[in-house]
Design a protein around this motif. Structure first.
Motif, PDB file in Angstrom:
ATOM      1  N   PRO A 118       0.694  -0.872   0.176  1.00 41.21           N
ATOM      2  CA  PRO A 118       0.065   0.046   0.254  1.00 41.21           C
ATOM      3  C   PRO A 118       0.589   1.385   0.156  1.00 41.21           C
ATOM      4  O   PRO A 118       0.361   2.174  -1.094  1.00 41.21           O
ATOM      5  CB  PRO A 118      -0.471  -0.092   1.458  1.00 41.21           C
ATOM      6  N   GLN A 121       1.789   2.739  -3.329  1.00 41.60           N
ATOM      7  CA  GLN A 121       0.438   3.149  -4.519  1.00 41.60           C
ATOM      8  C   GLN A 121       0.608   4.048  -4.312  1.00 41.60           C
ATOM      9  O   GLN A 121      -0.397   4.616  -3.512  1.00 41.60           O
ATOM     10  CB  GLN A 121      -1.264   2.101  -4.058  1.00 41.60           C
ATOM     11  N   GLN A 190       2.789  12.136   2.951  1.00 41.65           N
ATOM     12  CA  GLN A 190       1.501  11.747   2.385  1.00 41.65           C
ATOM     13  C   GLN A 190       1.442  10.560   3.095  1.00 41.65           C
ATOM     14  O   GLN A 190       0.070   9.781   3.836  1.00 41.65           O
ATOM     15  CB  GLN A 190       1.129  11.870   0.984  1.00 41.65           C
ATOM     16  N   ALA A 191       2.399  10.117   3.020  1.00 37.75           N
ATOM     17  CA  ALA A 191       2.785   7.922   3.453  1.00 37.75           C
ATOM     18  C   ALA A 191       2.485   8.176   4.720  1.00 37.75           C
ATOM     19  O   ALA A 191       1.784   7.455   5.650  1.00 37.75           O
ATOM     20  CB  ALA A 191       3.560   7.566   2.467  1.00 37.75           C
TER      21      ALA A 191
ATOM     22  N   TYR B 161      -3.855  -9.658  -1.970  1.00 41.74           N
ATOM     23  CA  TYR B 161      -3.233  -9.716  -3.740  1.00 41.74           C
ATOM     24  C   TYR B 161      -4.123 -11.414  -3.349  1.00 41.74           C
ATOM     25  O   TYR B 161      -3.057 -12.308  -2.379  1.00 41.74           O
ATOM     26  CB  TYR B 161      -1.714  -9.238  -4.358  1.00 41.74           C
ATOM     27  N   SER B 164      -0.160 -13.733  -4.275  1.00 45.55           N
ATOM     28  CA  SER B 164       0.814 -13.531  -3.237  1.00 45.55           C
ATOM     29  C   SER B 164       0.377 -13.866  -1.850  1.00 45.55           C
ATOM     30  O   SER B 164       1.254 -13.652  -0.792  1.00 45.55           O
ATOM     31  CB  SER B 164       2.200 -12.479  -3.513  1.00 45.55           C
ATOM     32  N   THR B 166       0.065 -10.959   0.355  1.00 47.70           N
ATOM     33  CA  THR B 166       0.715  -9.858   0.768  1.00 47.70           C
ATOM     34  C   THR B 166      -0.572  -8.822   0.848  1.00 47.70           C
ATOM     35  O   THR B 166      -1.300  -8.743  -0.160  1.00 47.70           O
ATOM     36  CB  THR B 166       1.873  -9.135   0.117  1.00 47.70           C
ATOM     37  N   PRO B 167       0.024  -7.679   1.468  1.00 47.03           N
ATOM     38  CA  PRO B 167      -1.177  -6.967   1.382  1.00 47.03           C
ATOM     39  C   PRO B 167      -1.064  -5.753   0.585  1.00 47.03           C
ATOM     40  O   PRO B 167      -0.358  -5.579   0.167  1.00 47.03           O
ATOM     41  CB  PRO B 167      -0.911  -5.850   3.305  1.00 47.03           C
ATOM     42  N   LYS B 168      -2.972  -5.153  -0.280  1.00 49.29           N
ATOM     43  CA  LYS B 168      -2.190  -4.548  -0.838  1.00 49.29           C
ATOM     44  C   LYS B 168      -2.703  -3.229  -0.434  1.00 49.29           C
ATOM     45  O   LYS B 168      -3.351  -2.474  -0.994  1.00 49.29           O
ATOM     46  CB  LYS B 168      -4.034  -5.699  -2.003  1.00 49.29           C
ATOM     47  N   LYS B 169      -4.542  -3.325   0.485  1.00 51.97           N
ATOM     48  CA  LYS B 169      -5.083  -2.104   0.852  1.00 51.97           C
ATOM     49  C   LYS B 169      -5.629  -2.465   2.173  1.00 51.97           C
ATOM     50  O   LYS B 169      -6.245  -3.150   2.580  1.00 51.97           O
ATOM     51  CB  LYS B 169      -6.594  -1.857   0.252  1.00 51.97           C
ATOM     52  N   TYR B 170      -5.424  -1.133   2.970  1.00 55.07           N
ATOM     53  CA  TYR B 170      -5.546  -0.806   4.216  1.00 55.07           C
ATOM     54  C   TYR B 170      -6.733   0.467   4.322  1.00 55.07           C
ATOM     55  O   TYR B 170      -5.912   1.369   3.648  1.00 55.07           O
ATOM     56  CB  TYR B 170      -5.027  -0.989   5.470  1.00 55.07           C
ATOM     57  N   VAL B 190      -4.014   4.244   3.571  1.00 57.54           N
ATOM     58  CA  VAL B 190      -2.299   4.154   3.350  1.00 57.54           C
ATOM     59  C   VAL B 190      -2.012   5.677   1.926  1.00 57.54           C
ATOM     60  O   VAL B 190      -2.584   4.907   1.120  1.00 57.54           O
ATOM     61  CB  VAL B 190      -1.361   2.927   3.134  1.00 57.54           C
ATOM     62  N   ASN B 191      -1.451   6.438   2.676  1.00 58.43           N
ATOM     63  CA  ASN B 191      -1.259   7.160   1.358  1.00 58.43           C
ATOM     64  C   ASN B 191      -2.592   8.085   0.970  1.00 58.43           C
ATOM     65  O   ASN B 191      -1.973   9.317   0.287  1.00 58.43           O
ATOM     66  CB  ASN B 191      -0.846   6.818  -0.082  1.00 58.43           C
TER      67      ASN B 191
END
Lengths: 260, 255
Positions: A118, A121, A190-191, B161, B164, B166-170, B190-191
């Motif tokens: 994340p 991204q 931001q992150a 995902y 794998s 593995t984490p994609k989104k929180y 995140v972000n």
């Protein structure tokens, strides 16, 4: 497209680059070698784009992936500098470096098809990495130029014109380093909520950046060009530390957000 | 050292420091120390010192050095030489040197923020339970902080995902309410931090053992009032990098 095809694309690109290097010394048409070299870069870039499509994310995450961009930008930078200044030796050097990084990827891939976590991204991700790889390529070329001028300095001392080319390449490299660093800072805000935390990667980026800044400001004071070449070589060693050295540095283990 | 100074003294000291630099610049014709400070030798010494200081930090690592007195003094020296050059660039503006002028100004501002503004930054962690409204966060040393807004966690989503794992989104969906704007629903991931007044809320952690079903979500709450100066400083440095690389080689010039 997959990594198994890398050998073929890389072989064709390396062939183009090698032919261009030979043509630089033999061709009667001075522009031809640059175009042949750029043809090789285009083949190589096709592979990068293919990987981008395959992975559904930009291939910039692992060291192996960043090396793709490094080879690509090295070859492009070499061709552009050849076109601009007509230095014949630039093409063999940049081609050799590009092929060397291709070989490192073939023999020590470190290629994982890890998905993008994340924190990566972000719209800053692509420009941040591309700009840094471009800076590394330009600064790699200027280091080679410095070593070349240094080697022949005893016979033919480096003139003001040679040093001015070094300065301009360092300015371009420093400009790109600055862009990469600030993009990283804005992204980090931001992150992670802070734009600068003296994380090991950030610290080494600052060391490199300050080193080149020192070079640029020291030029009016330094009479012996050898000293300038020493500074340039030293700065490039710092850059190696920033790029991948931190991954192996004991003091950075566990504390850096940048260790992949 | 600088961590001890907080508002309003941080602002007072920063303003006094800038005033002092302007005085040094004005007196540089008459006073030899002032002249030396804005000259090439001090410029090289200050960049060299910052280089060696960061090199040492890079080799040793840890959090102690950036907060140490000697490191702060090196940065203060660097900001002094850069600041004096920035003042000269503004006083005698030359278009051919706009890249250097922007770099001097931007780096000077970001160093001021780093040196004087450090103590005003607040960071606290808010652990939110589903459907429980809270305004209390805890700092890293365990102090409880009451935030000027209320937060209610409505939902937490974690995606992985397929291949794998593995984490994609929180992502947390929260209700935020403060005195001014009333209640609103915000998604924090995140972000993509949320902003409430002068606070920014970052998705920080969740209950690792429960993963997707985590009933709690932890937010890092950051209040950094000096960022309003840091942000333009960063954009000025970004611009200076672009100007320097586009104007390289156009004319013979002095850095």
């Amino acid at each position: 497209m997959s990594w198994s095809l890398f050998l073929w694309f890389a072989a064709v690109a390396a062939l183009f680059w090698t032919v261009a290097a030979v043509l630089a010394f033999t061709s009667r048409k001075p522009v031809l070698p640059a175009y042949v070299s750029l043809g090789g870069s285009a083949v190589f870039f096709a592979f990068i784009i293919g990987m981008w499509v395959l992975l559904k994310r930009p291939p910039m995450r692992t060291l192996g992936e960043t090396r793709l961009w490094y080879s690509f930008f090295l070859s492009v930078t070499g061709a552009v500098i050849y076109l601009r200044y007509r230095y014949k030796w630039v093409l063999p050097f940049s081609s050799m470096m590009a092929v060397m990084f291709v070989c490192i990827n073939l023999f020590k891939p470190e290629i994982h098809t890890k998905a993008l976590m994340p924190a990566l991204q972000s719209p800053w991700f692509v420009p941040h990495v591309i700009v840094y790889m471009f800076a590394y390529a330009v600064l790699g070329v200027v280091t080679l130029l410095a070593l070349y001028l240094w080697a022949k300095n005893s016979k033919e001392p480096a003139g003001e014109k040679d040093l001015n080319i070094c300065d301009n390449l360092v300015r371009i490299g420093w400009g790109f380093l600055t862009l990469g660093m600030v993009m990283g800072a804005l992204w980090a805000k931001q992150a992670w909520g802070d734009y600068w935390t003296w994380d090991p990667k950030e610290t080494w980026a600052a060391v490199t950046w300050l080193g080149y800044m020192f070079y640029l400001h020291s030029r009016p004071r330094i009479k012996n060009p050898v000293l300038s070449f020493v500074i340039l070589t030293l700065c490039f060693l710092m850059l190696q530390m920033c790029w991948y050295g931190v991954n192996y540095l004991p003091s950075a283990q566990g504390s850096s957000l940048h260790v992949y | 050292m600088a961590t001890g100074i907080s508002y309003p003294w941080s602002v007072v000291l920063a303003l006094l420091y800038v005033y002092l630099l302007v005085m040094i610049y004005v007196l540089s014709d008459r006073c030899s120390v002032c002249k030396w400070l804005s000259g090439r030798t001090s410029c090289l010494i200050s960049i060299g010192a910052a280089f060696l200081g960061s090199l040492m930090l890079g080799l040793v690592g840890g959090d102690a050095i950036p907060d140490s007195l000697w490191f702060t003094l090196i940065l203060l020296f660097l900001s002094t030489t850069i600041g004096l050059n920035a003042i000269r660039d503004i006083h005698h503006f030359r278009s051919a040197r706009k890249g250097a002028a922007l770099a001097h100004l931007g780096i000077f501002l970001i160093l001021i923020v780093g040196i004087f503004g450090k103590g005003d930054k607040q960071v606290a962690y808010l652990m939110a339970q589903k459907d429980v409204t809270t305004a209390t966060a805890v700092t890293s040393d365990g102090t409880r902080v009451t935030l000027p807004f209320m937060l209610t966690l409505k939902d937490f989503v974690m995606e992985e995902y397929e291949m794998s794992h593995t984490p994609k989104k929180y992502m947390s969906t929260v209700h935020l309410s403060d005195g001014k704007r009333g209640m609103r629903t915000v998604e924090i991931e995140v972000n993509h931090p949320a902003r409430v007044g002068s606070w920014r809320l970052y998705q920080y952690k969740y209950d690792l053992s429960r993963g997707e079903d985590s009933p709690v979500s932890v937010f890092e709450c950051v209040r950094d009032p000096w960022y309003c100066l840091a942000a333009p400083a960063l954009w000025i440095i970004l611009l200076s990098g672009a100007v320097v690389l586009f104007t390289a080689g156009s004319k013979k010039k002095r850095v």
